[in-house]
Write a protein that holds these residues in place. Structure first.
Motif, PDB file in Angstrom:
ATOM      1  N   ILE A  70      39.927   2.773-109.443  1.00  0.00           N
ATOM      2  CA  ILE A  70      39.711   4.002-110.238  1.00  0.00           C
ATOM      3  C   ILE A  70      39.085   5.083-109.357  1.00  0.00           C
ATOM      4  O   ILE A  70      39.488   6.259-109.394  1.00  0.00           O
ATOM      5  CB  ILE A  70      38.788   3.708-111.438  1.00  0.00           C
TER       6      ILE A  70
ATOM      7  N   MET B 281      48.353   7.124-110.124  1.00  0.00           N
ATOM      8  CA  MET B 281      48.292   8.592-110.015  1.00  0.00           C
ATOM      9  C   MET B 281      49.619   9.189-109.540  1.00  0.00           C
ATOM     10  O   MET B 281      49.953  10.332-109.861  1.00  0.00           O
ATOM     11  CB  MET B 281      47.191   8.994-109.037  1.00  0.00           C
TER      12      MET B 281
ATOM     13  N   GLN C  62      41.519   6.673-107.322  1.00  0.00           N
ATOM     14  CA  GLN C  62      42.332   7.624-108.086  1.00  0.00           C
ATOM     15  C   GLN C  62      41.656   8.998-108.123  1.00  0.00           C
ATOM     16  O   GLN C  62      42.315  10.027-108.062  1.00  0.00           O
ATOM     17  CB  GLN C  62      42.566   7.112-109.505  1.00  0.00           C
ATOM     18  N   LEU C  63      40.328   8.982-108.228  1.00  0.00           N
ATOM     19  CA  LEU C  63      39.600  10.260-108.225  1.00  0.00           C
ATOM     20  C   LEU C  63      39.798  10.974-106.891  1.00  0.00           C
ATOM     21  O   LEU C  63      39.954  12.199-106.838  1.00  0.00           O
ATOM     22  CB  LEU C  63      38.110  10.025-108.481  1.00  0.00           C
TER      23      LEU C  63
ATOM     24  N   ASN D 299      47.315  21.451-103.084  1.00  0.00           N
ATOM     25  CA  ASN D 299      48.261  22.281-103.844  1.00  0.00           C
ATOM     26  C   ASN D 299      47.672  23.569-104.402  1.00  0.00           C
ATOM     27  O   ASN D 299      48.417  24.454-104.813  1.00  0.00           O
ATOM     28  CB  ASN D 299      48.859  21.468-105.002  1.00  0.00           C
TER      29      ASN D 299
ATOM     30  N   TYR E 237      44.861  16.137-104.158  1.00  0.00           N
ATOM     31  CA  TYR E 237      46.013  16.824-104.760  1.00  0.00           C
ATOM     32  C   TYR E 237      45.667  18.287-105.057  1.00  0.00           C
ATOM     33  O   TYR E 237      46.440  19.203-104.741  1.00  0.00           O
ATOM     34  CB  TYR E 237      46.398  16.087-106.042  1.00  0.00           C
ATOM     35  N   VAL E 238      44.486  18.492-105.645  1.00  0.00           N
ATOM     36  CA  VAL E 238      44.075  19.865-105.975  1.00  0.00           C
ATOM     37  C   VAL E 238      43.849  20.665-104.698  1.00  0.00           C
ATOM     38  O   VAL E 238      44.259  21.830-104.587  1.00  0.00           O
ATOM     39  CB  VAL E 238      42.813  19.849-106.863  1.00  0.00           C
TER      40      VAL E 238
ATOM     41  N   PHE F 161      35.292  21.712-108.425  1.00  0.00           N
ATOM     42  CA  PHE F 161      36.078  20.580-108.916  1.00  0.00           C
ATOM     43  C   PHE F 161      35.842  19.365-108.009  1.00  0.00           C
ATOM     44  O   PHE F 161      35.605  18.247-108.488  1.00  0.00           O
ATOM     45  CB  PHE F 161      37.562  20.959-108.940  1.00  0.00           C
TER      46      PHE F 161
ATOM     47  N   LEU G 282      50.472  12.835-110.679  1.00  0.00           N
ATOM     48  CA  LEU G 282      50.304  13.942-109.725  1.00  0.00           C
ATOM     49  C   LEU G 282      51.610  14.175-108.965  1.00  0.00           C
ATOM     50  O   LEU G 282      51.685  14.002-107.744  1.00  0.00           O
ATOM     51  CB  LEU G 282      49.159  13.632-108.759  1.00  0.00           C
TER      52      LEU G 282
ATOM     53  N   ALA H  56      32.401  18.004-108.582  1.00  0.00           N
ATOM     54  CA  ALA H  56      32.330  17.232-109.832  1.00  0.00           C
ATOM     55  C   ALA H  56      32.913  15.832-109.622  1.00  0.00           C
ATOM     56  O   ALA H  56      32.324  14.830-110.048  1.00  0.00           O
ATOM     57  CB  ALA H  56      33.092  17.967-110.945  1.00  0.00           C
ATOM     58  N   LEU H  57      34.044  15.764-108.924  1.00  0.00           N
ATOM     59  CA  LEU H  57      34.647  14.451-108.655  1.00  0.00           C
ATOM     60  C   LEU H  57      33.728  13.600-107.793  1.00  0.00           C
ATOM     61  O   LEU H  57      33.610  12.388-107.983  1.00  0.00           O
ATOM     62  CB  LEU H  57      35.997  14.628-107.961  1.00  0.00           C
TER      63      LEU H  57
ATOM     64  N   GLU I 231      42.388  10.687-105.004  1.00  0.00           N
ATOM     65  CA  GLU I 231      43.770  11.212-105.019  1.00  0.00           C
ATOM     66  C   GLU I 231      43.836  12.548-105.752  1.00  0.00           C
ATOM     67  O   GLU I 231      44.505  13.484-105.309  1.00  0.00           O
ATOM     68  CB  GLU I 231      44.710  10.230-105.721  1.00  0.00           C
ATOM     69  N   ILE I 232      43.121  12.625-106.879  1.00  0.00           N
ATOM     70  CA  ILE I 232      43.139  13.872-107.665  1.00  0.00           C
ATOM     71  C   ILE I 232      42.521  15.010-106.860  1.00  0.00           C
ATOM     72  O   ILE I 232      43.047  16.122-106.808  1.00  0.00           O
ATOM     73  CB  ILE I 232      42.392  13.691-109.006  1.00  0.00           C
TER      74      ILE I 232
END
Lengths: 108, 333
Positions: free
Chosen positions: A22, B10, A25-26, A36, A32-33, A63, B14, A66-67, A28-29
Motif C-alpha cells: 500500500i 495502481m 502505491q502511495l 504528469n 504520477y502527479v 500533495f 494511473l 501529504a503523501l 506511485e501516486i
C-alpha cells in the motif's frame, strides 16, 4: 490456543507485508502527479508560464508532503504491528518464516 | 505463509492522462503573421510620412500612431500554451484522487482479510485499537481522494480560461488580418515614390481628410485591435496571479494527513497491556472528516471563483474599444 495465536500471527504478518505494498502505491501516486502535472510543458513560455511554478509549488509539493505524511503514519503503524505480530509469534516459542525474514529490516 | 494480494493495482488507475481535443492551434509560421507585420510596418511608415507631408502645409495628420511591434510577439508568444496538455493535467489530478480512494479500498479489503478471513483469531483490545487506527487511515485516503479529484476542477477552470483566451486571440488575429489586407491595398496607392505622395496631397487638398477617411478609420481600428491585445496581456497576467490562491485546497491536504495519530512516538500497539482511548480515535476520525469536508467546500469555492473569473475576463479582454471596431467595407477576403 497456540494454533489460534499462530494463525493470528500469520495474518498479522501478511497484513504487515500488505501495508508495504500500500505504501508503495502511495509512492506511485506521488510520482504520477509529479511526472504528469509538475513537469508538464503545457503552460508554454508566455503569460501562462508562471502557472507551472504556481502549480508545482502550490499543488504538487503539498500533495507530495501529504503523501509523505501518510507514508510516515503507515510505517509507524506497520512498525507497531510488527511488534504485536512478533509477540504473538513468540508465544509458542516458534518464530514463523515471515517474522524471521523481516526481523532485520522491519524498521525500514 | 499467508499472503495478501493487492486487489487493485495502481497501474489500472494511473493510466496515461487523457488530453483534450481542442483545436485552437496558432502557428507562428503562418503567412498571416507576415501580412500583419507588413501592415504594422506600413502603417507606421505611412503615419510618419503623412505627418511629415501634412506638417509642411501646417496641419497634422489625424490618424493614430501605431506602435511598431512584431505580430508574433504580440499575438503568439504571450499566449503560448498547450490547452490539451492542461486538460491532461486535470485528468492526471483526477486519476491521482481515484488512486487515493483505491488505496483506501485496498486498505479496507486488507483489513477485512486480517479481521474476518483469518477467522477472527486476532481479537482483543490491541486488535480493536489497530482496527480503529487503520480506520482513520482509510477515512483519510477516502477523504483526500475526494478532495484531490475535486482539485481537477481547478485545472478544468484554468483550461477553460486558457481556451477562452485562445479563442479571443484568434478573433483578434482575424480582425487585425482583415484590416491589414485592406490597409496594405489602400495605402499602396499612396506608397509609390513621388506620385503617391503627390496624389495624397492632391486628394487631401481637394476633399480634406475625408478623402482618406477610410484609411484613417482602418488605421484607427488596427490601432484599437493592437491595444485590445495589449489589454488582454494585462488581463491574463492579472488572472494568472490569482491562481495560487485557488490552490490552497492542496495545502489543506497536509493538514488532513496530520490528523492521523502518530504511532511512531506513541507505541500504542506494542503490548497486550495496551490501553487505547477509543474516544480519542473517534474524535480524530471526526476531525479528519471535518477537515475533508472543509477542503471539499474550499475546492468547490475555488471552482466557483474560477467560473466567475472565466466570465469576468471577457470584460478586460474584449474592451469597449474592441466592440467599436468595424472592418471597412471590402476588407474581408
Amino acid at each position: 490456543m497456540t494454533d489460534r495465536i499462530q494463525v493470528a500471527a500469520d495474518h498479522i504478518g501478511a497484513f504487515h507485508a500488505y501495508m508495504m505494498d500500500i505504501s508503495n502505491q502511495l509512492t506511485e501516486i506521488g510520482s504520477y502527479v509529479w511526472d504528469n502535472v509538475a513537469l508538464t510543458d503545457a503552460y508554454g513560455s508566455g503569460l501562462l508560464s508562471p502557472l507551472r511554478d504556481y502549480i508545482r509549488d502550490g499543488a504538487c509539493r503539498p500533495f507530495g508532503d501529504a503523501l509523505s505524511k501518510g507514508r510516515t503514519s503507515m510505517f509507524a503503524a506497520r512498525s507497531n504491528l510488527w511488534d504485536v505480530g512478533h509477540d504473538f509469534d513468540m508465544v509458542d516459542g516458534v518464530v514463523s518464516e515471515y517474522f524471521e525474514s523481516t526481523a532485520s529490516f522491519q524498521d525500514e | 505463509m499467508v499472503t495478501y494480494t493487492i486487489p487493485t493495482e495502481m497501474s489500472s488507475v494511473l493510466t496515461t492522462p487523457e488530453e483534450g481535443d481542442i483545436e485552437l492551434e496558432i502557428d507562428k509560421n503562418d503567412d498571416k503573421f507576415d501580412t500583419l507585420n507588413d501592415a504594422i510596418e506600413t502603417c507606421t511608415g505611412f503615419y510618419s510620412d503623412a505627418q511629415s507631408v501634412a506638417g509642411k502645409v501646417g496641419i497634422s495628420f489625424p490618424g493614430p500612431q501605431i506602435q511598431q511591434t512584431s505580430a508574433v510577439e504580440l499575438f503568439v508568444e504571450p499566449f503560448s500554451g498547450d490547452w490539451n496538455g492542461i486538460i491532461a493535467c486535470g485528468d492526471a489530478v483526477k486519476k491521482a484522487g481515484l488512486g487515493l480512494q483505491t488505496v483506501a479500498e485496498n486498505l479496507l479489503l486488507g483489513m477485512g482479510q486480517l479481521f474476518a478471513s483469518s477467522g477472527g483469531e486476532w481479537e482483543g483490545e490491541t486488535a480493536l485499537s489497530f482496527n480503529a487506527h487503520m480506520g482513520i487511515h482509510v477515512a483519510t485516503y477516502q477523504g483526500a481522494g475526494m478532495v484531490v479529484s475535486q482539485g481537477k476542477l481547478i485545472f478544468d477552470g484554468i483550461s477553460e480560461v486558457a481556451q477562452f483566451i485562445a479563442g479571443l486571440v484568434v478573433e483578434l488575429i482575424d480582425t487585425a488580418l482583415d484590416l491589414a489586407v485592406w490597409l496594405l491595398e489602400k495605402i499602396a496607392v499612396y506608397g509609390r515614390p513621388w506620385i503617391g505622395w503627390a496624389k495624397f496631397v492632391a486628394d487631401v487638398i481637394q476633399d480634406g481628410w475625408a478623402a482618406i477617411q477610410g484609411i484613417i478609420d482602418a488605421m484607427t481600428s488596427l490601432y484599437d485591435t493592437i491595444t485590445a491585445v495589449f489589454d488582454l496581456h494585462d488581463a491574463v497576467k492579472e488572472w494568472v496571479e490569482t491562481i495560487p490562491a485557488e490552490l490552497a485546497v492542496f495545502e489543506q491536504l497536509v493538514g488532513v494527513f496530520e490528523q492521523i495519530p502518530d504511532l511512531a512516538s506513541t507505541p500504542l500497539l506494542t503490548a497486550a497491556a495496551i490501553r487505547n482511548d477509543l474516544n480519542d480515535v473517534g474524535q480524530s476520525s471526526q476531525d479528519v472528516i471535518d477537515a475533508r469536508r472543509q477542503a471539499e467546500q474550499d475546492a468547490e469555492d475555488a471552482q466557483n471563483r474560477l467560473d466567475e473569473l472565466a466570465d469576468g475576463i471577457e470584460k478586460p479582454g474584449v474592451s469597449d474599444d474592441m466592440e467599436g471596431i468595424e472592418v471597412p467595407e471590402g476588407a474581408e477576403g
